[in-house]
Design a protein around this motif. Structure first.
Motif, PDB file in Angstrom:
ATOM      1  N   SER A  17     -61.147  20.684 -26.740  1.00 35.82           N
ATOM      2  CA  SER A  17     -60.267  20.227 -25.667  1.00 35.82           C
ATOM      3  C   SER A  17     -59.755  21.407 -24.843  1.00 35.82           C
ATOM      4  O   SER A  17     -59.734  21.359 -23.606  1.00 35.82           O
ATOM      5  N   LEU A  38     -54.818  16.220 -13.724  1.00 37.67           N
ATOM      6  CA  LEU A  38     -53.609  15.541 -13.255  1.00 37.67           C
ATOM      7  C   LEU A  38     -52.634  16.539 -12.630  1.00 37.67           C
ATOM      8  O   LEU A  38     -52.030  16.250 -11.583  1.00 37.67           O
ATOM      9  N   ILE A  39     -52.486  17.704 -13.229  1.00 33.91           N
ATOM     10  CA  ILE A  39     -51.612  18.740 -12.661  1.00 33.91           C
ATOM     11  C   ILE A  39     -52.126  19.170 -11.288  1.00 33.91           C
ATOM     12  O   ILE A  39     -51.348  19.345 -10.346  1.00 33.91           O
ATOM     13  N   TYR A  40     -53.452  19.329 -11.170  1.00 33.54           N
ATOM     14  CA  TYR A  40     -54.039  19.661  -9.873  1.00 33.54           C
ATOM     15  C   TYR A  40     -53.688  18.598  -8.835  1.00 33.54           C
ATOM     16  O   TYR A  40     -53.332  18.920  -7.686  1.00 33.54           O
ATOM     17  N   PHE A  81     -57.863  15.044 -23.711  1.00 38.33           N
ATOM     18  CA  PHE A  81     -56.455  15.116 -23.313  1.00 38.33           C
ATOM     19  C   PHE A  81     -56.170  16.330 -22.421  1.00 38.33           C
ATOM     20  O   PHE A  81     -55.652  16.173 -21.296  1.00 38.33           O
ATOM     21  N   ILE A  82     -56.499  17.525 -22.871  1.00 40.39           N
ATOM     22  CA  ILE A  82     -56.151  18.739 -22.107  1.00 40.39           C
ATOM     23  C   ILE A  82     -56.900  18.808 -20.773  1.00 40.39           C
ATOM     24  O   ILE A  82     -56.272  19.063 -19.729  1.00 40.39           O
ATOM     25  N   GLY A 115     -60.600  22.251 -20.992  1.00 39.76           N
ATOM     26  CA  GLY A 115     -59.496  22.491 -20.068  1.00 39.76           C
ATOM     27  C   GLY A 115     -59.706  23.739 -19.254  1.00 39.76           C
ATOM     28  O   GLY A 115     -59.371  23.791 -18.065  1.00 39.76           O
ATOM     29  N   LEU A 162     -58.095  16.384 -18.911  1.00 38.76           N
ATOM     30  CA  LEU A 162     -57.590  15.341 -18.019  1.00 38.76           C
ATOM     31  C   LEU A 162     -56.176  15.668 -17.537  1.00 38.76           C
ATOM     32  O   LEU A 162     -55.826  15.392 -16.379  1.00 38.76           O
ATOM     33  N   MET A 163     -55.359  16.271 -18.403  1.00 39.91           N
ATOM     34  CA  MET A 163     -54.024  16.701 -17.984  1.00 39.91           C
ATOM     35  C   MET A 163     -54.113  17.824 -16.949  1.00 39.91           C
ATOM     36  O   MET A 163     -53.304  17.891 -16.020  1.00 39.91           O
ATOM     37  N   ALA A 164     -55.097  18.701 -17.108  1.00 41.44           N
ATOM     38  CA  ALA A 164     -55.285  19.780 -16.132  1.00 41.44           C
ATOM     39  C   ALA A 164     -55.632  19.206 -14.758  1.00 41.44           C
ATOM     40  O   ALA A 164     -55.104  19.659 -13.733  1.00 41.44           O
ATOM     41  N   THR A 197     -59.614  20.185 -31.224  1.00 43.17           N
ATOM     42  CA  THR A 197     -58.602  20.778 -30.347  1.00 43.17           C
ATOM     43  C   THR A 197     -59.176  21.964 -29.579  1.00 43.17           C
ATOM     44  O   THR A 197     -58.892  22.146 -28.392  1.00 43.17           O
TER      45      THR A 197
END
Length: 518
Positions: free
Chosen positions: A160, A236-238, A229-230, A164, A232-234, A157
């Protein structure tokens, strides 16, 4: 506990103060960093424009250094990046120093390197982004080493979260995910419970048993998912923000003014003419040699086999990653922002690779450990002598034989002259002259790339400015100077542009627009 925390905080303050005072001393001896000026200029833009945050944040990399500098921007008479660097490297030095004092002498001896390393000193005093890269690379390898000892989800974690944060540096750093995939693959062989022995024995048992094989692949893919996960989510938010506010163009991801070096590849280099292209074409070894100067500590820990195959694999992957980056683009990647990865890998291997089983056979005699810190300082010292990076070479000169830099003298003289004249309106290409604009008085305004009137000012400079700052043909960035190109266009079209020459040197000119043009 309270006493130890107080001691830790005091030592941190002392180390940070030492780095900051050293940075002031180096600046007094002629050292400067254009990246520090660039970030300081972006901070000033926030105060000058209502939409300053949107105008600057998504065009400033590394973004995390920009955000951290905002927190220290209230301190006057010192650029905030120098303060942030001193705090970061002061904390890192303090952490390693206090930890090294508790370790065996083979670790403690490397405290000499931590205190005297030219790379660590440069990171703490340069005012650029090298300090943050060094700290984050160090945490990256430290967490990896701890994960291979504990196999805990907690460390996954943390990785990750760290990756991020890397998104706020440079999204290319997510290549680390590709490095981690083979690491997790081999680590999962040793996570299997109830199976002991060599790697080949473990692999044969796992792949020959359906239940073990299923557990292996489940653990392998779940490790990748947790770490990815983190970050890739960052991303995606961009992309979502970009889709809402910028349509099809990657407005928040790509911009011509995101890096302080983006307007010219040659500008950050110590070469002042086009001879560098001949050296690149001939594939001179001097472009690869600096990497080995910086990688000395990692190479020593790589060949000092102590029974930890995982440690050696991490260091080797780090070396290969840096080598591939340099081969891919030597001009942009042959600098300490990239090469600190191997320095951090070596530091992590020294101070956080103590949990593995040690073999009785030693590749190096005990006397060699006393030589390594001095050898590393010598190699890094030579790196700063041969580096092609201007700021890194200037750092070396400021220590050894300080000389006035012609470019900075001209920029300082223009800023001094504008303040003396009380200039209120200035037209300049801020991609080039941002060091000048950071030194203007509070009453001065200017038209630059981030000004809404910049294009109109290029068409009618007399309506928007009293003074114009331009570069001359002998300056390296003259072809990039938009204001100089606009004046050349006036001459080509025979459009009158009446002005008086206020200041001139070999590189720059300061023009005062005559009143009759207004």
């Amino acid at each position: 506990m309270k006493k130890s925390s107080i001691i830790y905080a005091i030592c941190w303050l002392l180390f940070s103060s030492a780095y900051f005072l050293l940075s002031l001393w180096l600046q007094h001896r002629g050292f400067y960093n254009l990246e520090a000026y660039f970030i300081e200029y972006k901070i000033i833009l926030i105060k000058n424009h209502e939409s300053g945050f949107l105008r600057t944040f998504f065009f400033t990399k590394p973004s995390i250094l920009y955000l951290a500098s905002l927190l220290a921007s209230f301190i006057k008479h010192a650029y905030s990046t120098y303060i942030i660097n001193a705090i970061l490297i002061g904390g890192l030095t303090n952490h390693l120093f206090l930890k090294g004092l508790k370790e065996k002498w083979k670790v403690s001896i490397f405290l000499l390197y931590v205190l005297c390393s030219p790379i660590i000193i440069y990171a703490g005093t340069s005012g650029g982004s090298v300090a943050m890269y060094l700290v984050f690379y160090f945490f990256f390898f430290t967490i990896l080493f701890k994960y291979t000892a504990s196999y805990s989800v907690f460390h996954l974690t943390l990785l990750s979260l760290l990756l991020g944060v890397f998104v706020l540096f440079d999204m290319n750093l997510l290549k680390f995910l590709l490095i981690l995939i083979p690491v997790f693959f081999f680590v999962n062989f040793f996570k299997a419970k109830g199976i002991n022995g060599s790697f080949y024995y473990r692999a044969s048992i796992i792949f020959s048993n359906e239940s073990q094989r299923r557990k292996f692949y489940t653990g392998f893919f779940s490790s990748i998912f947790i770490v990815a996960f983190i970050p890739l989510m960052a991303i995606l938010i961009y992309l979502i923000i970009n889709r809402i506010f910028a349509g099809d163009y990657f407005y928040f991801l790509d911009g011509i003014g995101d890096y302080w070096t983006s307007y010219s590849t040659l500008y950050p280099l110590k070469y002042t003419n086009d001879s560098i292209w001949k050296l690149i074409a001939e594939n001179k070894v001097s472009f690869i040699l600096p990497m080995f100067f910086v990688s000395g500590l990692a190479l020593i820990k790589l060949f000092e086999f102590d029974g930890s195959v995982t440690k050696n694999a991490f260091i080797l992957l780090g070396l290969l990653f840096c080598f591939s980056e340099i081969i891919d683009d030597r001009i942009l990647n042959l600098n300490l922002s990239n090469l600190t990865l191997v320095t951090a890998a070596g530091l992590s291997a020294v101070f956080y690779n103590t949990g593995f089983e040690m073999r009785k056979q030693k590749s190096f005699s005990s006397a060699f450990y006393f030589i390594v810190p001095f050898l590393m300082v010598f190699l890094e010292f030579n790196y700063f002598k041969v580096t092609v990076n201007h700021n890194e070479n200037l750092f070396f000169q400021a220590f050894m034989d300080p000389q006035e830099d012609e470019t900075m003298i001209g920029l300082n003289n223009i800023a001094w002259k504008l303040n003396e004249l009380g200039a209120e309106r200035v037209l300049a290409d801020d991609a080039i002259f941002y060091p000048v604009l950071t030194k203007l008085g509070k009453n001065s305004t200017w038209e630059g790339h981030f000004s809404p009137n910049f294009l109109a000012a290029l068409q009618q400079p007399e309506a928007y400015a009293d003074y114009v700052v331009v570069s001359k043909p002998s300056f390296l960035l003259y072809p990039n100077d938009v204001v100089a190109a606009s004046i050349r266009r006036f001459e080509a079209l025979n459009v009158p542009f009446d002005s008086d020459l206020v200041y001139e040197d070999r590189l720059f000119m300061l023009l005062k627009i005559k009143a009759k043009n207004k």
